[in-house]
Design an enzyme around this catalytic site. Structure first.
Site, PDB file in Angstrom:
ATOM      1  N   HIS A 149      45.259  76.434  43.095  1.00  0.00           N
ATOM      2  CA  HIS A 149      45.394  75.739  44.138  1.00  0.00           C
ATOM      3  C   HIS A 149      46.240  76.019  45.379  1.00  0.00           C
ATOM      4  O   HIS A 149      45.946  76.154  46.503  1.00  0.00           O
ATOM      5  CB  HIS A 149      45.926  74.162  43.939  1.00  0.00           C
ATOM      6  N   GLU A 201      44.595  79.243  46.777  1.00  0.00           N
ATOM      7  CA  GLU A 201      43.358  78.668  47.535  1.00  0.00           C
ATOM      8  C   GLU A 201      44.090  78.437  48.920  1.00  0.00           C
ATOM      9  O   GLU A 201      43.321  78.822  50.052  1.00  0.00           O
ATOM     10  CB  GLU A 201      42.944  77.450  47.057  1.00  0.00           C
ATOM     11  N   HIS A 202      45.234  77.610  49.143  1.00  0.00           N
ATOM     12  CA  HIS A 202      45.572  77.335  50.445  1.00  0.00           C
ATOM     13  C   HIS A 202      46.022  78.571  51.290  1.00  0.00           C
ATOM     14  O   HIS A 202      45.613  78.604  52.324  1.00  0.00           O
ATOM     15  CB  HIS A 202      46.861  76.496  50.222  1.00  0.00           C
ATOM     16  N   GLU A 256      52.119  66.907  49.680  1.00  0.00           N
ATOM     17  CA  GLU A 256      50.805  66.537  49.202  1.00  0.00           C
ATOM     18  C   GLU A 256      51.193  65.755  47.859  1.00  0.00           C
ATOM     19  O   GLU A 256      50.499  64.620  47.532  1.00  0.00           O
ATOM     20  CB  GLU A 256      49.807  67.696  48.801  1.00  0.00           C
TER      21      GLU A 256
END
Lengths: 427, 427
Positions: free
Chosen positions: B65, B68-69, B140
């Site tokens: 993840h 991905e960012h 987040e």
């Protein structure tokens, strides 16, 4: 009792006509816990002028909706509470051409069905309750009048239609409501709530034979033998629009525009109407839907925004198409729409491939919906009253060609019968 | 280039494998203005331990993840802005087993596709940008930790699984994220973003041959010849659950309960997994869906409310079923669910008729969805990576019997592998 089996989609419909004229349809859904009932009269907001057994009656606008409200009130209180006590959810609605009473329940179905029949069949109106209802409905009407979308919609209908009562709010007007008396209500009830003018749809897992016997006995006990002749009269409506262009001001942020195309009904049969209705749905989606280049062009040029939507309505006595959006430049939007209609006329725009995608989507939604008793009861009623059969829809969808879509699109979207209503913020 | 035609549902899929291992699928949609691309690596949150060409790597949780960012950030800024400038909407997401990058556009498709490929293929990480990202993702993670539904979900997964990384948030933990270095990112990128570990799906109205040539040339220009062997290692996970019962307190209004049934994957083939996945969907709907008597019984007795929902997830390395609701009496709910599972085992509950309705609904939704390029691209990718073909779904749906539904339901809903997590308001 008659059984119709639809093998392709695996549905069974039992039907029966009572001696007093009431039609009953039982749609058998084995294994479903929830049962759904609708009891519908072919009587809606457009039925203001009618002849019964040779005598003419004219009643105030909004009376069908008013009557719907009043049917729930009896001498000993509100019938809503009784449904609730018996574990059912009840509701009702009035449209242009019908008034439906309905409930759903998982328990005590027969008890609730008896309640529904008695409620709909036995009127109770007094001067006091009618007067009180005028106040309630007036508030409802006033509330809607401050709604910009609602205002735009009815102004557009009024530009399209000279006389046809479709241009009047289903709830009536402040003036027309105030004229309603209990005598009007009794007249409309005895005329239109006659069993021969009604249809009952029951959806669920039933013992069909005993259920139909139960309703049949109830109807026989009413001792109704005379079946009146009802003739609905609609005012003469010219094919032409009433007013091409209108600008309104209201307390809104953005300019909204609605564009309407009037196509007065000239189709003789229910299946012809259904073909036009579906053809228009497919054609509008092909030209203006999210797969179309025109949609993106209109978005990119800022003539529409994502509030853009379109619909076609096809009824026995009228048909029209409406497009609406927030728009900074309504005049340019109208101009470009007129051009687009010309362009697709020339082009090979309506193709087999596009139509096949549309059909698959619509058929898919249709098949999914057949699991919903609510959907079935309401749509079966609508199609039946329009003279068609919900379960034959796949055949009709299949039969539509790109030429049907093109022909009806060009025929309905005639710039001569186009109206445009613009709702602007106060200047 | 290879063409597969699905005559029954009228779809055409072109496929091609580049010499560097990348698989490309072009799903041709004639007449569609919108084009949709996904570029996916078979690399998700569960891939923390792996061997590449014989060497073992262990990386911190949440790195897929994180990566991905970071792929959107390049030396000259955020690639999102470039997509936007070229008229496209771009996005990305990470799941257990894959990371997808995607965009849709009605214009300049090739330009956007080049941008997508370059973005995904060319990493740019510095110590500073990695450190900044740790701060962003920490926020987040913290935000989600205050969410009751999220908390309940992960606590339940932790009661079900001892070791399997499915129990860890896809975003990782505050601790694991802080350990991520740019070296980790380069390792994961060079391993999992290798073309042989990726698949590209393009949906729209294309000149197929020139489009595939374009991608093929781009891939050849990369000069990648070595295809590494990647071996994913999962920790040993016992078939049994970790913890039967747990009660949490949080600042919430009502008590919520989640009940999970663990069924560690023991199915060899993709089609067996798909059969269990669909069988469980059908069975859960038959037992707990809105047509079922059990649903109404649970509602009426107040053991569930309308927040009640259920799902089954079937992945290559694990499978489980979750049920959740607000409930005043979670202990009684668990007891009653256990009884219901026994009752449907004895009864002739799973019938052809019920299943036929379920199938028609699911098939209807499926057919409708085939008009959505987004749905197709994402689902085609998912099914392909799971070893199956989205367009063969109707056959598999057709093949499922009431016995399949019953067998899998009873097998999965085993009270021995049931966990229950209760989230209560502070006492």
């Amino acid at each position: 009792m008659q059984l119709t089996e639809y093998r392709e989609i695996d549905e069974k419909v039992y039907s029966h006509k009572c001696t007093n004229g009431l039609e009953i349809f039982v749609i058998q859904k084995p294994g479903y816990s929830k049962k759904f009932a609708t009891y519908t009269t072919k009587y809606g907001s457009m039925d203001d002028l009618f002849m019964v057994d040779g005598r003419e009656h004219r009643v105030p606008d909004g009376i069908a909706h008013f009557l719907e409200h009043k049917m729930f009130e009896k001498e000993d209180g509100d019938v809503f509470n009784l449904f609730s006590k018996y574990g059912a959810n009840a509701n009702a609605f009035t449209s242009y051409d019908r008034t439906s009473y309905l409930f759903s329940t998982t328990e005590d179905f027969t008890k609730n069905l008896d309640l529904l029949m008695n409620m709909v069949e036995k009127p109770y109106f007094t001067d006091e309750t009618v007067e009180r209802e005028v106040g309630i409905i007036n508030e409802e009407i006033k509330m809607y009048q401050d709604n910009p979308g609602y205002k735009l919609y009815f102004e557009t209908l009024n530009q399209m239609y000279h006389q046809l009562p479709v241009k009047t709010d289903i709830a009536g007007t402040l003036d027309s409501i105030s004229e309603i008396t209990k005598e009007h209500l009794f007249t409309c009830h005895s005329t239109f709530y006659h069993p021969s003018n009604m249809v009952m749809i029951l959806v669920g897992d039933f013992e069909v034979e005993s259920l139909i016997s139960h309703v049949d006995e109830h109807q026989n006990d009413r001792g109704i033998t005379h079946i009146p002749s009802i003739e609905r009269k609609l005012p003469e409506e010219p094919a032409e629009i009433a007013l091409k262009h209108k600008v309104l001001e209201m307390d809104v942020q953005d300019t909204k525009v609605m564009i309407g195309f009037k196509k007065l009904q000239t189709l003789a049969s229910a299946s012809e109407r259904l073909v036009r209705d579906l053809s228009m749905m497919f054609a509008l989606d092909m030209v203006f839907g999210e797969q179309s280049p025109y949609y993106y062009e209109l978005m990119d040029s800022g003539l529409i925004d994502d509030s853009f939507n379109f619909s076609h309505i096809e009824e026995i006595s009228f048909a029209h198409t409406l497009l609406t959006s927030t728009s900074d430049e309504p005049a340019k939007l109208k101009e470009r729409l007129t051009e687009i209609i010309k362009e697709v006329k020339k082009d090979e725009f309506f193709t087999d491939e596009k139509l096949a995608n549309q059909k698959r989507e619509v058929l898919g939604d249709y098949l999914s919906s057949l699991n919903s008793p609510e959907y079935i009861a309401n749509q079966f009623t609508k199609y039946h009253l329009d003279g068609y059969d919900l379960y034959k829809l796949p055949e009709i969808i299949e039969s539509i060609t790109p030429d049907d879509a093109k022909k009806h699109f060009i025929d309905v979207m005639d710039p001569n019968n186009m109206v445009e209503c613009i709702l602007k913020p106060h200047g």
